[in-house]
Design a protein around this motif. Structure first.
Motif, PDB file in Angstrom:
ATOM      1  N   LEU A 132      41.009  29.467  43.407  1.00  0.00           N
ATOM      2  CA  LEU A 132      41.700  30.979  43.725  1.00  0.00           C
ATOM      3  C   LEU A 132      42.585  31.529  42.425  1.00  0.00           C
ATOM      4  O   LEU A 132      42.379  32.552  42.132  1.00  0.00           O
ATOM      5  CB  LEU A 132      42.708  30.779  44.847  1.00  0.00           C
ATOM      6  CG  LEU A 132      41.967  30.913  46.267  1.00  0.00           C
ATOM      7  CD1 LEU A 132      43.136  30.653  47.329  1.00  0.00           C
ATOM      8  CD2 LEU A 132      41.332  32.390  46.472  1.00  0.00           C
ATOM      9  N   ALA A 133      43.100  30.468  41.758  1.00  0.00           N
ATOM     10  CA  ALA A 133      43.820  30.820  40.822  1.00  0.00           C
ATOM     11  C   ALA A 133      43.145  31.403  39.695  1.00  0.00           C
ATOM     12  O   ALA A 133      43.148  32.331  38.843  1.00  0.00           O
ATOM     13  CB  ALA A 133      44.625  29.660  40.453  1.00  0.00           C
ATOM     14  N   ALA A 134      41.858  30.517  39.416  1.00  0.00           N
ATOM     15  CA  ALA A 134      40.808  31.035  38.583  1.00  0.00           C
ATOM     16  C   ALA A 134      40.294  32.363  38.821  1.00  0.00           C
ATOM     17  O   ALA A 134      39.898  33.217  37.692  1.00  0.00           O
ATOM     18  CB  ALA A 134      39.767  29.797  38.328  1.00  0.00           C
ATOM     19  N   PHE A 135      39.886  32.417  39.905  1.00  0.00           N
ATOM     20  CA  PHE A 135      39.131  33.781  40.627  1.00  0.00           C
ATOM     21  C   PHE A 135      40.344  34.843  40.367  1.00  0.00           C
ATOM     22  O   PHE A 135      39.430  36.045  39.694  1.00  0.00           O
ATOM     23  CB  PHE A 135      38.911  33.458  41.878  1.00  0.00           C
ATOM     24  CG  PHE A 135      38.532  34.672  42.670  1.00  0.00           C
ATOM     25  CD1 PHE A 135      37.157  35.177  42.659  1.00  0.00           C
ATOM     26  CD2 PHE A 135      39.185  35.389  43.449  1.00  0.00           C
ATOM     27  CE1 PHE A 135      36.506  36.331  43.160  1.00  0.00           C
ATOM     28  CE2 PHE A 135      38.735  36.753  44.216  1.00  0.00           C
ATOM     29  CZ  PHE A 135      37.493  37.298  43.905  1.00  0.00           C
ATOM     30  N   TYR A 136      41.296  34.777  40.618  1.00  0.00           N
ATOM     31  CA  TYR A 136      42.178  35.991  40.475  1.00  0.00           C
ATOM     32  C   TYR A 136      42.639  36.343  38.836  1.00  0.00           C
ATOM     33  O   TYR A 136      42.907  37.629  38.749  1.00  0.00           O
ATOM     34  CB  TYR A 136      43.365  35.966  41.373  1.00  0.00           C
ATOM     35  CG  TYR A 136      43.282  36.369  42.727  1.00  0.00           C
ATOM     36  CD1 TYR A 136      43.318  37.575  43.265  1.00  0.00           C
ATOM     37  CD2 TYR A 136      42.742  35.164  43.585  1.00  0.00           C
ATOM     38  CE1 TYR A 136      42.962  38.079  44.493  1.00  0.00           C
ATOM     39  CE2 TYR A 136      42.569  35.762  44.970  1.00  0.00           C
ATOM     40  CZ  TYR A 136      42.756  36.988  45.202  1.00  0.00           C
ATOM     41  OH  TYR A 136      42.267  37.458  46.821  1.00  0.00           O
ATOM     42  N   TRP A 137      42.355  35.390  38.260  1.00  0.00           N
ATOM     43  CA  TRP A 137      42.641  35.332  36.797  1.00  0.00           C
ATOM     44  C   TRP A 137      41.512  36.022  36.078  1.00  0.00           C
ATOM     45  O   TRP A 137      41.674  37.207  35.339  1.00  0.00           O
ATOM     46  CB  TRP A 137      42.927  34.152  36.072  1.00  0.00           C
ATOM     47  CG  TRP A 137      42.798  34.157  34.509  1.00  0.00           C
ATOM     48  CD1 TRP A 137      43.996  34.578  33.869  1.00  0.00           C
ATOM     49  CD2 TRP A 137      41.901  33.905  33.699  1.00  0.00           C
ATOM     50  NE1 TRP A 137      43.514  34.474  32.317  1.00  0.00           N
ATOM     51  CE2 TRP A 137      42.404  34.415  32.522  1.00  0.00           C
ATOM     52  CE3 TRP A 137      40.417  33.514  33.701  1.00  0.00           C
ATOM     53  CZ2 TRP A 137      41.553  34.075  31.386  1.00  0.00           C
ATOM     54  CZ3 TRP A 137      39.744  33.598  32.700  1.00  0.00           C
ATOM     55  CH2 TRP A 137      40.251  33.823  31.448  1.00  0.00           C
ATOM     56  N   VAL A 138      40.112  35.845  36.526  1.00  0.00           N
ATOM     57  CA  VAL A 138      39.156  36.622  36.010  1.00  0.00           C
ATOM     58  C   VAL A 138      39.071  37.967  36.548  1.00  0.00           C
ATOM     59  O   VAL A 138      38.751  38.796  35.704  1.00  0.00           O
ATOM     60  CB  VAL A 138      37.926  35.967  36.668  1.00  0.00           C
ATOM     61  CG1 VAL A 138      36.509  36.777  36.409  1.00  0.00           C
ATOM     62  CG2 VAL A 138      37.424  34.527  36.080  1.00  0.00           C
ATOM     63  N   ARG A 139      39.712  38.326  37.731  1.00  0.00           N
ATOM     64  CA  ARG A 139      39.673  39.718  38.218  1.00  0.00           C
ATOM     65  C   ARG A 139      40.662  40.645  37.526  1.00  0.00           C
ATOM     66  O   ARG A 139      40.501  41.541  37.558  1.00  0.00           O
ATOM     67  CB  ARG A 139      39.703  39.737  39.638  1.00  0.00           C
ATOM     68  CG  ARG A 139      38.672  39.500  40.777  1.00  0.00           C
ATOM     69  CD  ARG A 139      39.090  39.664  42.053  1.00  0.00           C
ATOM     70  NE  ARG A 139      39.877  40.876  42.374  1.00  0.00           N
ATOM     71  CZ  ARG A 139      38.907  41.923  42.655  1.00  0.00           C
ATOM     72  NH1 ARG A 139      37.705  42.041  42.920  1.00  0.00           N
ATOM     73  NH2 ARG A 139      39.528  43.029  42.898  1.00  0.00           N
ATOM     74  N   GLU A 171      34.160  44.604  33.950  1.00  0.00           N
ATOM     75  CA  GLU A 171      33.827  45.849  34.446  1.00  0.00           C
ATOM     76  C   GLU A 171      33.567  45.551  35.889  1.00  0.00           C
ATOM     77  O   GLU A 171      34.141  46.281  36.864  1.00  0.00           O
ATOM     78  CB  GLU A 171      32.662  46.396  33.809  1.00  0.00           C
ATOM     79  CG  GLU A 171      32.089  47.740  33.991  1.00  0.00           C
ATOM     80  CD  GLU A 171      31.090  48.347  33.272  1.00  0.00           C
ATOM     81  OE1 GLU A 171      29.855  48.375  33.857  1.00  0.00           O
ATOM     82  OE2 GLU A 171      31.178  48.698  32.329  1.00  0.00           O
ATOM     83  N   LYS A 172      32.606  44.868  36.324  1.00  0.00           N
ATOM     84  CA  LYS A 172      32.125  44.406  37.772  1.00  0.00           C
ATOM     85  C   LYS A 172      33.068  43.016  38.244  1.00  0.00           C
ATOM     86  O   LYS A 172      32.693  41.885  38.011  1.00  0.00           O
ATOM     87  CB  LYS A 172      30.641  44.194  37.704  1.00  0.00           C
ATOM     88  CG  LYS A 172      30.496  43.996  39.286  1.00  0.00           C
ATOM     89  CD  LYS A 172      28.851  43.912  39.523  1.00  0.00           C
ATOM     90  CE  LYS A 172      28.536  43.567  40.810  1.00  0.00           C
ATOM     91  NZ  LYS A 172      29.359  42.812  41.961  1.00  0.00           N
ATOM     92  N   LYS A 173      34.378  43.434  38.909  1.00  0.00           N
ATOM     93  CA  LYS A 173      35.102  42.460  39.255  1.00  0.00           C
ATOM     94  C   LYS A 173      34.079  41.504  40.161  1.00  0.00           C
ATOM     95  O   LYS A 173      33.896  42.221  41.233  1.00  0.00           O
ATOM     96  CB  LYS A 173      36.272  42.764  39.929  1.00  0.00           C
ATOM     97  CG  LYS A 173      37.094  43.874  38.787  1.00  0.00           C
ATOM     98  CD  LYS A 173      37.762  43.222  37.818  1.00  0.00           C
ATOM     99  CE  LYS A 173      38.621  44.509  37.008  1.00  0.00           C
ATOM    100  NZ  LYS A 173      39.060  43.782  35.824  1.00  0.00           N
TER     101      LYS A 173
END
Length: 270
Positions: free
Chosen positions: A207-214, A220-222
């Protein structure tokens, strides 16, 4: 309210969304749902149907879809074919009338949930062409001189990806709700639906990594919820140690689907 939607075992809904559903049911108005991809717009209709014990009828709208398609189709070609071969009953036009999805919902013996999915894919006149039918819950078939009236007013859920602006007259007749992208706490609840017994450390790091990427402005495409679920499956299948996610994003192609987004991720990791 006799029937109240409180989410389901397979669908985590916010309080605001549950309230919007229940208000739409009570007011007997269509519920128009918007939100970025992956926020569960389409799945909501299935969750409502499951929770209230009702049949779900899905009308998938495409760029070529006309409002007439949802009412009925007169198969004049089949009738002409039958007349050429002397088939009995060719004079009975009703045999060649097939109900569309809206027609099916109107003729159902019990109340159903009708999903009109991605209404903004059709042309601009499509929503306006449905105003009378959605208001009056009936339509006329000139070929048979028959008026089809809804036996029970369906619960109508309409989704839009905001590709086009919908007409004001149509919007006035709907209850509107925008589904915000889930925060980490709600997303964890969603993941628990899919992965009940998954290692808590893996979920936390993912989750931490996912929201960092977003959060990366260059992306451009979250990635959406469905990509996160697929990514977690890939992490489990690959036996990835949760600590590894602090330093890198394994299987990044599951999360990001554009070359420039992957390059943006690489630059951010340097």
């Amino acid at each position: 309210m006799n029937e109240t939607f409180r989410g389901s075992s397979q669908y985590v809904a916010s309080e605001d969304l549950m309230t919007a559903v229940n208000i739409a049911v009570t007011l007997e108005k269509p519920l128009l749902i918007k939100g970025e991809p992956g926020t569960g717009k389409t799945m909501l209709a299935q969750a409502v149907a499951d929770a209230l014990g009702k049949q779900l009828i899905i009308w998938n709208v495409k760029s070529t879809t006309k409002a007439q398609d949802g009412l009925y189709v007169y198969d004049v070609v089949q009738r002409l074919y039958d007349s050429q071969f002397g088939t009995n009953g060719v004079d009975d036009i009703a045999r060649y009338i097939k109900m569309g999805k809206l027609g099916e919902a109107f003729r159902a013996e019990e109340q159903v949930v009708l999903l009109i999915d991605e209404i903004d894919k059709a042309d601009l006149e499509f929503p306006n062409d449905l105003l009378w039918e959605l208001d009056q819950m009936e339509f006329y078939i000139p070929e048979t001189k028959e008026t089809v009236k809804a036996k029970h007013r369906p619960i109508v859920i309409i989704t839009s990806n905001a590709e086009k602006e919908l007409p004001d007259a149509f919007l006035r007749r709907c209850v509107f709700h925008y589904i915000e992208f889930p925060d980490q706490e709600q997303m964890e609840q969603i993941l628990r639906v899919h992965f009940g017994d998954l290692d808590g450390r893996l979920i936390a790091q993912a989750l931490a990594a996912f929201y960092w990427v977003r959060s990366l402005r260059e992306v451009e495409k979250k990635p959406s919820t469905s990509e996160l679920v697929d990514w977690l499956r890939a992490l489990v299948a690959g036996g990835v140690d949760p600590e590894r996610l602090e330093k890198e994003i394994p299987f990044a192609g599951v999360l990001l689907k554009k070359d420039k987004d992957l390059r943006a991720l690489q630059r951010a990791r340097r």
